[in-house]
Design a protein around this motif. Structure first.
Motif, PDB file in Angstrom:
ATOM      1  N   PRO A 597       0.810  -1.230   0.000  1.00  0.00           N
ATOM      2  CA  PRO A 597       0.000   0.000   0.000  1.00  0.00           C
ATOM      3  C   PRO A 597       0.837   1.271   0.000  1.00  0.00           C
ATOM      4  CG  PRO A 597      -0.932  -1.588   1.523  1.00  0.00           C
ATOM      5  CD  PRO A 597       0.369  -2.156   1.061  1.00  0.00           C
ATOM      6  N   VAL A 598       1.943   1.266   0.743  1.00  0.00           N
ATOM      7  CA  VAL A 598       2.811   2.451   0.742  1.00  0.00           C
ATOM      8  C   VAL A 598       3.428   2.652  -0.630  1.00  0.00           C
ATOM      9  CG1 VAL A 598       4.955   3.405   1.671  1.00  0.00           C
ATOM     10  CG2 VAL A 598       3.274   2.384   3.207  1.00  0.00           C
ATOM     11  N   GLN A 599       3.879   1.554  -1.241  1.00  0.00           N
ATOM     12  CA  GLN A 599       4.447   1.669  -2.582  1.00  0.00           C
ATOM     13  C   GLN A 599       3.392   2.124  -3.590  1.00  0.00           C
ATOM     14  OE1 GLN A 599       6.059  -2.273  -3.146  1.00  0.00           O
ATOM     15  NE2 GLN A 599       8.098  -1.677  -2.418  1.00  0.00           N
ATOM     16  N   ALA A 600       2.163   1.603  -3.444  1.00  0.00           N
ATOM     17  CA  ALA A 600       1.091   2.040  -4.345  1.00  0.00           C
ATOM     18  C   ALA A 600       0.780   3.520  -4.145  1.00  0.00           C
ATOM     19  CB  ALA A 600      -0.162   1.196  -4.108  1.00  0.00           C
ATOM     20  N   GLY A 601       0.749   3.947  -2.883  1.00  0.00           N
ATOM     21  CA  GLY A 601       0.529   5.363  -2.611  1.00  0.00           C
ATOM     22  C   GLY A 601       1.631   6.231  -3.186  1.00  0.00           C
ATOM     23  N   ALA A 602       2.876   5.755  -3.067  1.00  0.00           N
ATOM     24  CA  ALA A 602       3.998   6.511  -3.631  1.00  0.00           C
ATOM     25  C   ALA A 602       3.902   6.578  -5.147  1.00  0.00           C
ATOM     26  CB  ALA A 602       5.313   5.864  -3.210  1.00  0.00           C
ATOM     27  N   SER A 603       3.480   5.462  -5.767  1.00  0.00           N
ATOM     28  CA  SER A 603       3.314   5.467  -7.224  1.00  0.00           C
ATOM     29  C   SER A 603       2.220   6.438  -7.644  1.00  0.00           C
ATOM     30  CB  SER A 603       2.985   4.052  -7.717  1.00  0.00           C
ATOM     31  OG  SER A 603       4.024   3.160  -7.412  1.00  0.00           O
ATOM     32  N   LEU A 604       1.126   6.489  -6.855  1.00  0.00           N
ATOM     33  CA  LEU A 604       0.046   7.422  -7.168  1.00  0.00           C
ATOM     34  C   LEU A 604       0.516   8.867  -7.047  1.00  0.00           C
ATOM     35  CD1 LEU A 604      -2.926   8.031  -7.782  1.00  0.00           C
ATOM     36  CD2 LEU A 604      -3.386   7.829  -5.313  1.00  0.00           C
ATOM     37  N   VAL A 605       1.238   9.160  -5.995  1.00  0.00           N
ATOM     38  CA  VAL A 605       1.760  10.518  -5.813  1.00  0.00           C
ATOM     39  C   VAL A 605       2.702  10.889  -6.952  1.00  0.00           C
ATOM     40  CG1 VAL A 605       3.221  11.952  -4.346  1.00  0.00           C
ATOM     41  CG2 VAL A 605       1.462  10.510  -3.318  1.00  0.00           C
ATOM     42  N   ARG A 606       3.546   9.932  -7.346  1.00  0.00           N
ATOM     43  CA  ARG A 606       4.467  10.208  -8.450  1.00  0.00           C
ATOM     44  C   ARG A 606       3.704  10.459  -9.748  1.00  0.00           C
ATOM     45  NH1 ARG A 606       8.763   5.617  -9.635  1.00  0.00           N
ATOM     46  NH2 ARG A 606       6.798   4.519 -10.071  1.00  0.00           N
ATOM     47  N   PHE A 607       2.638   9.659  -9.986  1.00  0.00           N
ATOM     48  CA  PHE A 607       1.819   9.859 -11.181  1.00  0.00           C
ATOM     49  C   PHE A 607       1.154  11.236 -11.166  1.00  0.00           C
ATOM     50  CE2 PHE A 607      -2.464   9.755 -13.000  1.00  0.00           C
ATOM     51  CZ  PHE A 607      -2.168   9.462 -14.330  1.00  0.00           C
ATOM     52  N   LEU A 608       0.558  11.602 -10.021  1.00  0.00           N
ATOM     53  CA  LEU A 608      -0.104  12.902  -9.931  1.00  0.00           C
ATOM     54  C   LEU A 608       0.898  14.036 -10.101  1.00  0.00           C
ATOM     55  CD1 LEU A 608      -2.548  12.228  -6.950  1.00  0.00           C
ATOM     56  CD2 LEU A 608      -3.112  12.366  -9.386  1.00  0.00           C
TER      57      LEU A 608
END
Length: 664
Positions: A597-608
């Protein structure tokens, strides 16, 4: 000198040794070893002198305010009772032995100066934790140990295992330290002080308004630092560091800090029955789970790591039933024999010349090649298995006796339910501990693997230390349980008849059953001496061999480096072996629940950030850029063009003015 002055010098001397070692490591390498050993040895002598002067009597206290910090001051304070005096002696003994041992173990290591300095700093921080009378100063030592562990576990930073293990140890312990810090602030707010004596006075007078919340927050930090469920997963991986570091961390410093902290502030936890039950459950799960996991490990250091987790579970179990004397008694005896176990394992690894031979299934003919390690490790394993008259028997029985007293209602220091939880788990763990201790002894010294090259005798500094630690492993328990009550609040530490019979009987059963499993796997070991079933997957090997091979291939497939099917641990655990070998998949569970979940959240932040924020920024800059390009095109440098544009503009302006005037 006064006792307080001597006590102040105890953490200061190793700290100065660390500073001197770092400064002179490159310019004067000949001073590195003396600066590693002599300050620690001097600190040990001072701890003995402080303990003699304290004598188990009234606590030695002293304090001075560092600086005004508002309503709750932070003070440089000492608080040395019988517990602190003896734990400091243990820290000094183990740290001195580790420094002496390391001069031989790491004699060819180019990074020895920084290693020795970090060990000294680690030792200084633990002394600070033991002697501190102020919670914030204690926290400083607590955190310095965490930083030192990061660097020491990652000493072999060239290997990815060491880098990952050091980062994991740091992050997992910090995960527990966050609620721990909040709990300290909440405790100081309720008590009105960070001073331990004032906190204990506030508890005695009913001054804590949120005892359960405070106790649970503090337990999170204890679980991380002392490797208790569910924050214990960092400790087995920390074996990637040098073996002397493992001895230091496991025996006398970092993992002991959490147990010692609860022992020192036990009245805070006793103010909440719910917290004691939580502590008992945490101890029970830790003890039983680590015992099963240790029985399935092939790496000798990982077996000892899980063993440490289980023995710390005994200590937290004693605290859960309100007996800090039994907890610290087991801490002292465990510190001696666990340091001996790790340092003896280091001799075995050193004899092979490579850390890869820590795999017990590959060991062979080591009894005659390392006789010092054989005899001293045998003593330590008997102490670990709690076989009388070795030290582990007396300290473990003091824990089981305390749990029995609470469970049967003879004492009211804790809820009876907590007593039953600790007692049942402790007896089960006695069976498992004897089993994996016997398995380690058989595989390490009577192994059926390939004989490694003989790298000659080990340095004298390594073997002498083993015999020094063998003395308390053999004799500490029988002497201490009669003397220690005078230092530990006068609480009786004598073994009780019922738990002694049950605990020793289960330990003997564990020894005999493991030996029987070892004998049963002998035919398979004779056929496949290296344990590489994948290389010989076919053939009629008899019923025992067929069952073992089928189980092995079902669990691991045709992998030559898979665990040895002739291992008695596989036969004892059966289908559970596969899960126990990987710590019951807790790391995988944490990866699913937290890491991904942390990695997914980081990926989402990077995408945004890249696709939304940067797009907006680029768009905001596009219009001015286009206008600038248009204006730039108008700047041709032709005077006739400028005059024509001026005249055209003047005509347009005149027409506009005329139209406005006519309209008016």
């Amino acid at each position: 000198m006064t006792t307080t002055t001597l006590a102040a010098l105890v953490p200061l001397l190793p700290f100065l040794g660390a500073v001197g070692g770092l400064l002179l490591g490159r310019t004067a390498p000949g001073f590195v070893r003396p600066l590693a050993i002599l300050p620690t040895l001097a600190a040990l002598a001072l701890t003995v002198l402080v303990a003699v002067r304290q004598g188990g009597g009234t606590a030695v206290t002293a304090h001075t305010q560092l600086t005004p910090t508002g309503s709750i001051p932070i003070e440089l304070a000492l608080y040395i009772d019988g517990f602190a005096a003896l734990v400091a002696v243990l820290v000094g003994v183990v740290a001195t032995c580790v420094q002496v041992y390391s001069t031989g173990y790491l004699r060819d290591d180019p990074r020895y100066p920084s290693y020795a300095a970090l060990v000294s700093l680690f030792t200084s921080a633990m002394f600070l934790v033991v002697y501190s009378g102020d919670l914030i100063v204690l926290l400083v030592g607590w955190e310095v140990m965490g930083i030192c562990s990061y660097f020491l576990v990652g000493h072999y930073w060239e290997t990815p295992e060491a880098r990952a293990a050091s980062l994991k140890a740091f992050l997992v312990t910090k995960l527990g330290d966050v609620p721990f810090l909040i709990g300290l602030f909440a405790l100081a707010t309720d008590a009105g002080s960070f001073r331990i004596t004032r906190v204990l006075d506030a508890v005695a007078n009913g001054g804590l308004h949120h005892p359960t919340l405070i106790a649970l927050l503090l337990l999170a930090g204890v679980a991380g630092k002392s490797a208790q469920f569910p924050l214990h997963t960092w400790l087995p991986d920390a074996m990637a560091g040098p073996t002397p570091v493992s001895a230091l961390i496991h025996a006398a410093t970092m993992v002991a800090a959490g147990v010692y902290f609860v022992a020192r502030l036990l009245p805070v936890f006793q103010a909440s029955s719910a917290a004691l039950v939580v502590l008992a459950v945490m101890a029970a799960v830790t003890m039983a789970g680590s015992g099963l996991a240790a029985l399935a490990q092939d790496d000798i250091k990982r077996v000892l790591a899980y063993s440490t987790i289980g023995q710390l579970g005994y200590m937290t179990g004693a605290l859960a039933v309100g007996d800090r004397g039994a907890a610290v008694f087991h801490l002292l005896s465990h510190g001696a024999f666990k340091a001996l176990l790790f340092l003896a394992a280091g001799v075995i690894i050193h004899a092979a010349g490579t850390n890869s031979l820590a795999a017990m299934s590959r060991m062979s003919h080591l009894r005659d090649r390392v006789p010092d390690a054989f005899w001293t490790m045998t003593v330590a394993l008997l102490a670990l298995a709690a076989i009388p008259p070795f030290s582990g028997f007396f300290s473990k029985e003091s824990v089981l006796g305390a749990a029995e007293h609470v469970a049967t209602g003879h004492t009211g220091h804790a809820p009876p339910g907590a007593g039953w939880i600790v007692l049942v788990a402790g007896l089960l763990t006695a069976l498992l501990t004897a089993g994996y201790a016997t398995r380690l002894w058989l595989l390490a010294f009577h192994g059926r693997g390939a004989e490694a090259p003989d790298h000659g005798r080990q340095p004298l500094t390594m073997t002498v230390v083993l015999w020094v630690l063998a003395v308390p492993s053999l004799a500490l328990g029988g002497l201490a349980y009669r003397v220690l009550p005078d230092w530990f609040d006068g609480r009786d530490l004598n073994p009780t008849l019922l738990t002694s019979i049950l605990g020793t009987g289960l330990a003997l059963v564990g020894v005999l059953v493991t030996y029987g499993a070892w004998q049963r796997t002998a035919p398979l070991a004779a056929r496949f001496p290296l344990g590489a079933v994948a290389a010989h997957p076919e053939g009629d090997a008899g019923l025992v061999e067929e069952e073992a091979i089928a189980s092995h291939k079902a669990a691991y497939g045709d992998v030559a480096q898979a665990p040895d099917p002739a291992d008695p641990g596989r036969l004892l655990l059966g289908p559970l072996h596969r899960h126990a070998a990987v710590g019951f998949h807790l790391d995988a569970l944490y990866a699913v629940l937290f890491v991904r979940p942390v990695q997914a959240g980081a990926s989402l932040v990077r995408f945004l950030d890249r696709e939304v924020v940067e797009t907006y920024v680029r768009g905001a800059a596009a219009l001015p850029r286009l206008l600038g390009a248009a204006v730039r095109r108008a700047q041709t440098g032709n005077v006739q063009t400028y005059v024509s544009a001026l005249l055209a503009g003047s005509v347009v302006l005149a027409v506009a003015v005329l139209l406005v005037a006519t309209g008016a």
